[in-house]
Design a protein around this motif. Structure first.
Motif, mmCIF file in Angstrom:
data_model
loop_
_atom_site.group_PDB
_atom_site.id
_atom_site.type_symbol
_atom_site.label_atom_id
_atom_site.label_comp_id
_atom_site.label_asym_id
_atom_site.label_seq_id
_atom_site.Cartn_x
_atom_site.Cartn_y
_atom_site.Cartn_z
ATOM 1 N N ASP A 126 3.887 -6.388 -5.051
ATOM 2 C CA ASP A 126 3.521 -6.014 -6.416
ATOM 3 C C ASP A 126 3.975 -4.582 -6.716
ATOM 4 O O ASP A 126 4.537 -4.304 -7.780
ATOM 5 C CB ASP A 126 2.002 -6.160 -6.613
ATOM 6 N N VAL A 127 3.739 -3.671 -5.770
ATOM 7 C CA VAL A 127 4.185 -2.283 -5.975
ATOM 8 C C VAL A 127 5.704 -2.249 -6.116
ATOM 9 O O VAL A 127 6.251 -1.587 -7.004
ATOM 10 C CB VAL A 127 3.718 -1.374 -4.813
ATOM 11 N N GLU A 168 2.926 5.427 -14.463
ATOM 12 C CA GLU A 168 2.832 4.089 -15.073
ATOM 13 C C GLU A 168 2.578 3.033 -14.004
ATOM 14 O O GLU A 168 1.758 2.140 -14.172
ATOM 15 C CB GLU A 168 4.138 3.765 -15.813
ATOM 16 N N CYS A 169 3.315 3.141 -12.906
ATOM 17 C CA CYS A 169 3.155 2.189 -11.800
ATOM 18 C C CYS A 169 1.734 2.239 -11.259
ATOM 19 O O CYS A 169 1.075 1.208 -11.107
ATOM 20 C CB CYS A 169 4.162 2.521 -10.691
ATOM 21 N N ALA A 170 1.236 3.449 -10.985
ATOM 22 C CA ALA A 170 -0.100 3.584 -10.398
ATOM 23 C C ALA A 170 -1.170 3.014 -11.325
ATOM 24 O O ALA A 170 -2.099 2.336 -10.874
ATOM 25 C CB ALA A 170 -0.390 5.043 -10.078
ATOM 26 N N ALA A 171 -1.011 3.260 -12.631
ATOM 27 C CA ALA A 171 -2.005 2.751 -13.584
ATOM 28 C C ALA A 171 -2.042 1.221 -13.554
ATOM 29 O O ALA A 171 -3.114 0.608 -13.542
ATOM 30 C CB ALA A 171 -1.678 3.250 -14.986
ATOM 31 N N GLU A 172 -0.863 0.608 -13.514
ATOM 32 C CA GLU A 172 -0.799 -0.860 -13.459
ATOM 33 C C GLU A 172 -1.401 -1.395 -12.163
ATOM 34 O O GLU A 172 -2.163 -2.353 -12.157
ATOM 35 C CB GLU A 172 0.671 -1.323 -13.520
ATOM 36 N N SER A 219 0.622 7.315 -4.210
ATOM 37 C CA SER A 219 1.473 7.503 -3.034
ATOM 38 C C SER A 219 2.367 6.284 -2.810
ATOM 39 O O SER A 219 3.564 6.418 -2.539
ATOM 40 C CB SER A 219 0.584 7.744 -1.805
ATOM 41 N N HIS A 220 1.786 5.094 -2.944
ATOM 42 C CA HIS A 220 2.587 3.878 -2.737
ATOM 43 C C HIS A 220 3.699 3.776 -3.770
ATOM 44 O O HIS A 220 4.832 3.400 -3.445
ATOM 45 C CB HIS A 220 1.684 2.636 -2.794
ATOM 46 N N CYS A 221 3.365 4.089 -5.032
ATOM 47 C CA CYS A 221 4.381 4.007 -6.085
ATOM 48 C C CYS A 221 5.487 5.025 -5.814
ATOM 49 O O CYS A 221 6.673 4.709 -5.939
ATOM 50 C CB CYS A 221 3.750 4.235 -7.458
ATOM 51 N N GLN A 222 5.106 6.229 -5.416
ATOM 52 C CA GLN A 222 6.140 7.246 -5.179
ATOM 53 C C GLN A 222 7.032 6.870 -3.999
ATOM 54 O O GLN A 222 8.249 7.032 -4.054
ATOM 55 C CB GLN A 222 5.488 8.610 -4.919
ATOM 56 N N THR A 223 6.427 6.371 -2.943
ATOM 57 C CA THR A 223 7.217 5.940 -1.786
ATOM 58 C C THR A 223 8.215 4.867 -2.199
ATOM 59 O O THR A 223 9.384 4.875 -1.792
ATOM 60 C CB THR A 223 6.284 5.396 -0.688
ATOM 61 N N ASN A 261 1.606 6.384 1.741
ATOM 62 C CA ASN A 261 3.005 5.998 2.013
ATOM 63 C C ASN A 261 3.119 4.684 2.798
ATOM 64 O O ASN A 261 3.926 4.574 3.720
ATOM 65 C CB ASN A 261 3.752 7.099 2.781
ATOM 66 N N PHE A 262 2.296 3.715 2.436
ATOM 67 C CA PHE A 262 2.281 2.420 3.123
ATOM 68 C C PHE A 262 2.093 2.617 4.630
ATOM 69 O O PHE A 262 2.957 2.266 5.449
ATOM 70 C CB PHE A 262 3.560 1.622 2.840
#
Ligand code: ZN
Length: 357
Positions: free
Chosen positions: A281-282, A323-327, A345-349, A233-234
């Protein structure tokens, strides 16, 4: 072992199948293929796609920066600048500055505070410890302050919101501040200067940027993790917007070394710039995914027979997140360590932040 990745129970799945006389295509068809190693769970079961050995090792560049921990003391202590030492046991960090009149200490993580006193006495023999400065109010960075309890004439300096938080939620072992400030503060002591400024990038109360101008040394605890992507979560920030804005704030300071409270290494300006690029980027990746969020939700809700909007919402979030995490993993796996551990976690946050802002 139950896999959290399979987030819809078998019962639901069977019930849905039986309830449809003419089933539409499986809802799973509308979702991207699962990405491996995005950190939902870590398995010890051989052959499991999330077996721990399937996660990437720390990058050689990151490993090569790590200092050796002395096996006897369990610590690494080194003089970063004349009279300025940093201390780590490999996970947390603290620092102390020796001056003509005594020692100023920054944070006291409970994981090694019991060893910190002897490290200070070894590297600053005969000097009294006169100040202990708190970076923020979290127990895992100041919860070892009790080891300083018997030191006479010790000033404990913290922002007044930290003092209030300690008074309200204090746990045994955290010493109460004796000197508080509001807008900003200076410790001018023994020929040295320490500037303290409140900031907001992590804690729910207040963070403190601790700046030593003569040494060009900056302490911003729980900000970046040099060589690695941020922790969950950053860095467990309580305010994603403030976290993203923080990089520009900190780069306005004239510093060449940053102590961020975590990992075993110190950072430089480049580490702050890379961490900013990663966070941006995230944010931008999520932003692209969110442009189709409502359309995807409609499709998912329809496939769920309009029976469970919460589940359709969750499934939509999961799809954007995957999709975000894969990228992100693809773009950053050669640049920062442990991106496959925390990208999810970063993408979900960032998705939640994007929904609300
Ligand atoms: Zn913290």
């Amino acid at each position: 072992m139950k896999r959290r990745r399979i987030f819809i129970s078998a019962g639901f799945w069977i019930g849905l199948s039986l309830s449809l006389a003419h089933p539409v295509n499986s809802w799973a068809d509308a979702m991207p293929a699962p990405q491996l190693n995005t950190g939902d769970d870590v398995s010890l079961i051989a052959g499991d796609p999330n077996h721990f050995s399937a996660f990437a090792q720390e990058l050689p560049e990151t490993l090569s920066r790590m200092p050796a921990i002395d096996p006897e003391s369990g610590l690494h202590v080194s003089e970063v600048k004349p009279g300025l030492f940093y201390v780590t046991e490999g996970v947390y960090q603290s620092a102390f500055l020796t001056t003509d009149d005594g020692v100023i200490v920054f944070d006291a993580p409970p994981s090694f505070a019991h060893k910190l006193l002897s490290a200070i006495r070894q590297h600053a023999p005969g000097k009294a410890i006169r100040y202990l400065v708190y970076s923020h109010g979290h127990h895992d960075h100041i919860g070892g302050s009790g080891v300083f309890e018997d030191i006479e004439e010790l000033e404990i300096v913290a922002h007044e919101d930290i003092a209030e938080s300690i008074a309200a939620n204090g746990r045994p072992g955290i010493l109460a501040p004796t000197e508080t400030f509001d807008v900003s503060h200076k410790i001018s002591f023994g020929g040295e200067l320490v500037k303290l400024a409140p900031a907001s990038f992590h804690s729910e109360d207040v963070d403190t940027i601790i700046y030593l101008p003569r040494q060009k040394f900056l302490i911003a605890v729980d900000s970046i993790t040099p060589g690695e992507v941020p922790f969950m979560n950053f860095g467990a920030t309580s305010d994603v917007g403030a976290y993203i804005a923080f990089f520009d704030t900190i780069l306005e300071f004239d510093f060449d070394t940053i102590l961020s409270g975590h990992v075993s290494v110190l950072g430089g300006r480049d580490d702050v710039i890379v961490a900013r690029e990663y966070a941006h980027d995230v944010r931008e990746t999520v932003s692209r995914g969110m442009t189709t969020f409502l359309d995807r939700f409609d499709v998912m809700f329809q496939k769920f027979n309009h029976e469970n909007a919460n589940l359709a919402y969750r499934a939509t979030i999961e799809a954007v997140r995957r999709e975000c995490a894969a990228e992100i993993i693809d773009r950053w796996k050669g640049r920062l360590s442990v991106v496959d551990v925390w990208a999810d976690s970063h993408c979900q946050t960032m998705i939640l932040h994007s929904i609300m802002h």
